[in-house]
Every structure is written in C-alpha cells, then in structure tokens.
Design a protein around this motif. Structure first.
Motif, PDB file in Angstrom:
ATOM      1  N   TRP A 101       5.252   2.457   3.423  1.00 34.08           N
ATOM      2  CA  TRP A 101       6.565   1.870   3.137  1.00 34.08           C
ATOM      3  C   TRP A 101       6.421   0.477   2.547  1.00 34.08           C
ATOM      4  CZ3 TRP A 101      10.954   4.705   4.268  1.00 34.08           C
ATOM      5  CH2 TRP A 101      10.810   5.770   5.151  1.00 34.08           C
ATOM      6  N   ARG A 102       7.429   0.090   1.749  1.00 35.11           N
ATOM      7  CA  ARG A 102       7.573  -1.296   1.301  1.00 35.11           C
ATOM      8  C   ARG A 102       8.874  -1.814   1.881  1.00 35.11           C
ATOM      9  NH1 ARG A 102      10.373  -4.328  -2.756  1.00 35.11           N
ATOM     10  NH2 ARG A 102      11.426  -2.437  -3.382  1.00 35.11           N
ATOM     11  N   ASN A 103       8.812  -2.974   2.520  1.00 35.06           N
ATOM     12  CA  ASN A 103       9.998  -3.574   3.110  1.00 35.06           C
ATOM     13  C   ASN A 103      10.194  -4.942   2.489  1.00 35.06           C
ATOM     14  OD1 ASN A 103      11.530  -5.312   4.935  1.00 35.06           O
ATOM     15  ND2 ASN A 103      11.525  -3.561   6.310  1.00 35.06           N
ATOM     16  N   GLU A 104      11.357  -5.114   1.892  1.00 36.83           N
ATOM     17  CA  GLU A 104      11.695  -6.404   1.302  1.00 36.83           C
ATOM     18  C   GLU A 104      13.187  -6.634   1.486  1.00 36.83           C
ATOM     19  OE1 GLU A 104      11.031  -8.900  -2.846  1.00 36.83           O
ATOM     20  OE2 GLU A 104      10.762  -6.739  -2.844  1.00 36.83           O
ATOM     21  N   LYS A 105      13.544  -7.802   2.017  1.00 44.07           N
ATOM     22  CA  LYS A 105      14.953  -8.156   2.253  1.00 44.07           C
ATOM     23  C   LYS A 105      15.663  -7.121   3.122  1.00 44.07           C
ATOM     24  CE  LYS A 105      15.245 -10.622  -2.092  1.00 44.07           C
ATOM     25  NZ  LYS A 105      15.807 -10.651  -3.426  1.00 44.07           N
ATOM     26  N   GLY A 106      14.963  -6.589   4.102  1.00 45.98           N
ATOM     27  CA  GLY A 106      15.577  -5.659   5.043  1.00 45.98           C
ATOM     28  C   GLY A 106      15.645  -4.213   4.589  1.00 45.98           C
ATOM     29  N   GLY A 107      15.334  -3.925   3.342  1.00 46.17           N
ATOM     30  CA  GLY A 107      15.400  -2.545   2.848  1.00 46.17           C
ATOM     31  C   GLY A 107      14.028  -1.898   2.828  1.00 46.17           C
ATOM     32  N   ASN A 108      13.978  -0.598   3.061  1.00 43.81           N
ATOM     33  CA  ASN A 108      12.723   0.155   3.038  1.00 43.81           C
ATOM     34  C   ASN A 108      12.683   1.064   1.818  1.00 43.81           C
ATOM     35  OD1 ASN A 108      11.509  -0.757   5.450  1.00 43.81           O
ATOM     36  ND2 ASN A 108      12.908   0.507   6.630  1.00 43.81           N
ATOM     37  N   GLU A 109      11.510   1.140   1.228  1.00 44.20           N
ATOM     38  CA  GLU A 109      11.294   2.024   0.089  1.00 44.20           C
ATOM     39  C   GLU A 109       9.954   2.713   0.277  1.00 44.20           C
ATOM     40  OE1 GLU A 109      10.335   1.657  -4.686  1.00 44.20           O
ATOM     41  OE2 GLU A 109      11.055  -0.079  -3.603  1.00 44.20           O
ATOM     42  N   THR A 110       9.900   4.021   0.025  1.00 46.84           N
ATOM     43  CA  THR A 110       8.629   4.734   0.176  1.00 46.84           C
ATOM     44  C   THR A 110       7.748   4.461  -1.036  1.00 46.84           C
ATOM     45  OG1 THR A 110       9.495   6.739  -0.828  1.00 46.84           O
ATOM     46  CG2 THR A 110       9.633   6.583   1.552  1.00 46.84           C
ATOM     47  N   ILE A 111       6.495   4.212  -0.753  1.00 43.59           N
ATOM     48  CA  ILE A 111       5.520   4.017  -1.824  1.00 43.59           C
ATOM     49  C   ILE A 111       4.662   5.266  -1.974  1.00 43.59           C
ATOM     50  CG2 ILE A 111       3.544   2.669  -2.577  1.00 43.59           C
ATOM     51  CD1 ILE A 111       4.663   0.304  -1.192  1.00 43.59           C
ATOM     52  N   LEU A 112       4.259   5.845  -0.831  1.00 42.76           N
ATOM     53  CA  LEU A 112       3.405   7.031  -0.849  1.00 42.76           C
ATOM     54  C   LEU A 112       3.726   7.892   0.364  1.00 42.76           C
ATOM     55  CD1 LEU A 112       1.018   8.417  -2.317  1.00 42.76           C
ATOM     56  CD2 LEU A 112      -0.514   7.161  -0.809  1.00 42.76           C
ATOM     57  N   THR A 113       3.921   9.181   0.132  1.00 42.36           N
ATOM     58  CA  THR A 113       4.211  10.115   1.219  1.00 42.36           C
ATOM     59  C   THR A 113       3.015  11.035   1.450  1.00 42.36           C
ATOM     60  OG1 THR A 113       5.210  11.686  -0.325  1.00 42.36           O
ATOM     61  CG2 THR A 113       6.693  10.105   0.734  1.00 42.36           C
ATOM     62  N   ASP A 114       3.096  11.838   2.501  1.00 41.58           N
ATOM     63  CA  ASP A 114       2.047  12.807   2.847  1.00 41.58           C
ATOM     64  C   ASP A 114       0.699  12.135   3.103  1.00 41.58           C
ATOM     65  OD1 ASP A 114       3.909  14.846   2.556  1.00 41.58           O
ATOM     66  OD2 ASP A 114       3.422  15.156   0.446  1.00 41.58           O
ATOM     67  N   VAL A 115       0.720  11.083   3.903  1.00 41.15           N
ATOM     68  CA  VAL A 115      -0.488  10.338   4.235  1.00 41.15           C
ATOM     69  C   VAL A 115      -0.795  10.560   5.713  1.00 41.15           C
ATOM     70  CG1 VAL A 115      -1.579   8.070   4.268  1.00 41.15           C
ATOM     71  CG2 VAL A 115       0.147   8.586   2.550  1.00 41.15           C
ATOM     72  N   LYS A 116      -1.987  11.059   6.017  1.00 42.04           N
ATOM     73  CA  LYS A 116      -2.385  11.250   7.417  1.00 42.04           C
ATOM     74  C   LYS A 116      -2.749   9.923   8.066  1.00 42.04           C
ATOM     75  CE  LYS A 116      -4.401  15.871   7.613  1.00 42.04           C
ATOM     76  NZ  LYS A 116      -5.664  16.594   7.757  1.00 42.04           N
ATOM     77  N   ARG A 117      -3.532   9.119   7.347  1.00 47.62           N
ATOM     78  CA  ARG A 117      -4.036   7.878   7.900  1.00 47.62           C
ATOM     79  C   ARG A 117      -4.176   6.872   6.768  1.00 47.62           C
ATOM     80  NH1 ARG A 117      -8.680   5.366   8.291  1.00 47.62           N
ATOM     81  NH2 ARG A 117      -9.861   6.955   7.212  1.00 47.62           N
ATOM     82  N   ALA A 118      -3.802   5.633   7.031  1.00 43.75           N
ATOM     83  CA  ALA A 118      -3.973   4.559   6.046  1.00 43.75           C
ATOM     84  C   ALA A 118      -4.270   3.260   6.775  1.00 43.75           C
ATOM     85  CB  ALA A 118      -2.721   4.411   5.193  1.00 43.75           C
ATOM     86  N   THR A 119      -5.244   2.534   6.266  1.00 42.62           N
ATOM     87  CA  THR A 119      -5.578   1.233   6.841  1.00 42.62           C
ATOM     88  C   THR A 119      -5.855   0.242   5.720  1.00 42.62           C
ATOM     89  OG1 THR A 119      -7.906   1.842   7.014  1.00 42.62           O
ATOM     90  CG2 THR A 119      -6.569   2.126   8.987  1.00 42.62           C
ATOM     91  N   PHE A 120      -5.409  -0.986   5.957  1.00 39.60           N
ATOM     92  CA  PHE A 120      -5.689  -2.094   5.065  1.00 39.60           C
ATOM     93  C   PHE A 120      -6.737  -2.977   5.738  1.00 39.60           C
ATOM     94  CE2 PHE A 120      -1.293  -0.973   4.064  1.00 39.60           C
ATOM     95  CZ  PHE A 120      -1.338  -0.895   2.682  1.00 39.60           C
ATOM     96  N   SER A 121      -7.653  -3.517   4.952  1.00 37.91           N
ATOM     97  CA  SER A 121      -8.601  -4.492   5.490  1.00 37.91           C
ATOM     98  C   SER A 121      -8.765  -5.594   4.451  1.00 37.91           C
ATOM     99  CB  SER A 121      -9.944  -3.840   5.822  1.00 37.91           C
ATOM    100  OG  SER A 121     -10.512  -3.268   4.673  1.00 37.91           O
ATOM    101  N   LEU A 122      -8.876  -6.811   4.954  1.00 35.26           N
ATOM    102  CA  LEU A 122      -8.976  -7.981   4.093  1.00 35.26           C
ATOM    103  C   LEU A 122     -10.307  -8.664   4.361  1.00 35.26           C
ATOM    104  CD1 LEU A 122      -7.376  -9.619   2.021  1.00 35.26           C
ATOM    105  CD2 LEU A 122      -6.428 -10.928   3.920  1.00 35.26           C
ATOM    106  N   ASN A 123     -11.108  -8.795   3.324  1.00 39.09           N
ATOM    107  CA  ASN A 123     -12.408  -9.447   3.431  1.00 39.09           C
ATOM    108  C   ASN A 123     -12.480 -10.479   2.315  1.00 39.09           C
ATOM    109  OD1 ASN A 123     -15.010 -10.140   3.986  1.00 39.09           O
ATOM    110  ND2 ASN A 123     -15.923  -8.256   3.201  1.00 39.09           N
ATOM    111  N   GLN A 124     -12.335 -11.735   2.683  1.00 36.24           N
ATOM    112  CA  GLN A 124     -12.283 -12.852   1.738  1.00 36.24           C
ATOM    113  C   GLN A 124     -11.170 -12.612   0.723  1.00 36.24           C
ATOM    114  OE1 GLN A 124     -16.273 -13.283   0.356  1.00 36.24           O
ATOM    115  NE2 GLN A 124     -17.019 -14.036   2.322  1.00 36.24           N
ATOM    116  N   SER A 125     -11.492 -12.312  -0.518  1.00 30.43           N
ATOM    117  CA  SER A 125     -10.435 -12.115  -1.516  1.00 30.43           C
ATOM    118  C   SER A 125     -10.283 -10.647  -1.905  1.00 30.43           C
ATOM    119  CB  SER A 125     -10.734 -12.948  -2.768  1.00 30.43           C
ATOM    120  OG  SER A 125     -11.922 -12.489  -3.369  1.00 30.43           O
ATOM    121  N   GLU A 126     -10.823  -9.744  -1.110  1.00 28.41           N
ATOM    122  CA  GLU A 126     -10.713  -8.311  -1.383  1.00 28.41           C
ATOM    123  C   GLU A 126      -9.850  -7.626  -0.332  1.00 28.41           C
ATOM    124  OE1 GLU A 126     -14.561  -6.539  -1.596  1.00 28.41           O
ATOM    125  OE2 GLU A 126     -14.977  -7.361  -3.586  1.00 28.41           O
TER     126      GLU A 126
END
Length: 150
Positions: A101-126
């Motif tokens: 999902w993307r949430n901006e100003k209180g509204g939700n918008e789908t970015i990608l559906t049918d996802v079993k698992r998703a993780t974000f990781s931040l390492n320095q500038s990546e």
C-alpha cells in the motif's frame, strides 16, 4: 444324409479396414484437440506471467517516483513499512494483507497485489525490496536513496 455346417467366413476378433480407418480418424481428431488445448493453456500462462511482471515493474516505477522526491527515508515495523518525508509531504509504503500500500494524506492506494511476503531493508544509501508473490516468484529490487535514516 449330409448335414452342412455353415462356417463363418471372417474372423470376429480382428478389425475390418473400415473400422481401422475410423479409429485412426478418431485418434487424429482427439490428438489435434489435445494439442490445441495445451497450446491455449500455454498462451494463457504466458499472458498471466506478463501481467505479473508488468505489475511488478509498475510497483518499482512508483517506488522510484516516491524516492526521487528526496527527503528522509526510514524503515520501520520490522521491514514492513518505509516512510519518505520531504518538507510537508509524507509518503508511507507498507505491506499489509498481501498488498503493498501507499498512504499519503490519509488515503490508501494499492501499489502491488498478490504478495505473500514483502520486506524493506535499508543499508546506508541502498533500499532493498524483497517480495515473494502468490505465484511463487521471488522478486528483489535495490533502490538508491539520497538521504536515509536507519
């Protein structure tokens, strides 16, 4: 007196030429139908794979767009959320209920559906997005971010 025994002139356990031709025609028709059905199935799976790839690339494009506005990027909620803050604009990307999902100003918008698992990781500038889709495909994309807070 003589008794005649009538003998059958044919062999009942074999095929006549007409029966053999009929069986051959049926075999050819059914094999052609099976070939057409498998070709149609293959085309449908190719279309579905193309749709999934198009959805993934659209998601990556959207995330690149949000990251290109600059600002501070933070990862939270065990890698399920990222927050991008630029001046007074706050964009939150989060994984919840098999949807990105993307949430901006209180509204939700789908970015990608049918996802079993998703993780974000931040390492320095990546910023790395790892996703496993419902069809079993494993996707990974690395984004370069300008200002990041770990």
């Amino acid at each position: 007196m003589y008794r005649f025994k009538w003998k059958r002139v044919g062999n009942e356990s074999g095929f006549t030429l007409l029966e053999a031709i009929l069986h051959l025609m049926l075999f050819v028709i059914f094999s052609h139908l099976i070939f057409l059905i498998t070709q149609a199935y293959y085309q449908l799976t190719k279309i579905e794979d193309a749709r999934i790839e198009m959805d993934w690339e659209g998601c990556v494009y959207d995330i690149n767009t949000y990251l290109s506005m600059g600002g501070e990027v933070t990862v939270s909620n065990e890698g399920k959320n990222i927050t991008i803050v630029k001046d007074d604009r706050i964009v939150v990307l989060r994984f919840n209920n098999n949807i990105l999902w993307r949430n901006e100003k209180g509204g939700n918008e789908t970015i990608l559906t049918d996802v079993k698992r998703a993780t974000f990781s931040l390492n320095q500038s990546e910023l790395t997005l790892n996703a496993t889709l419902e069809n079993g495909a494993i996707k990974e994309r690395i984004f370069i971010v300008e200002a990041a807070i770990e």
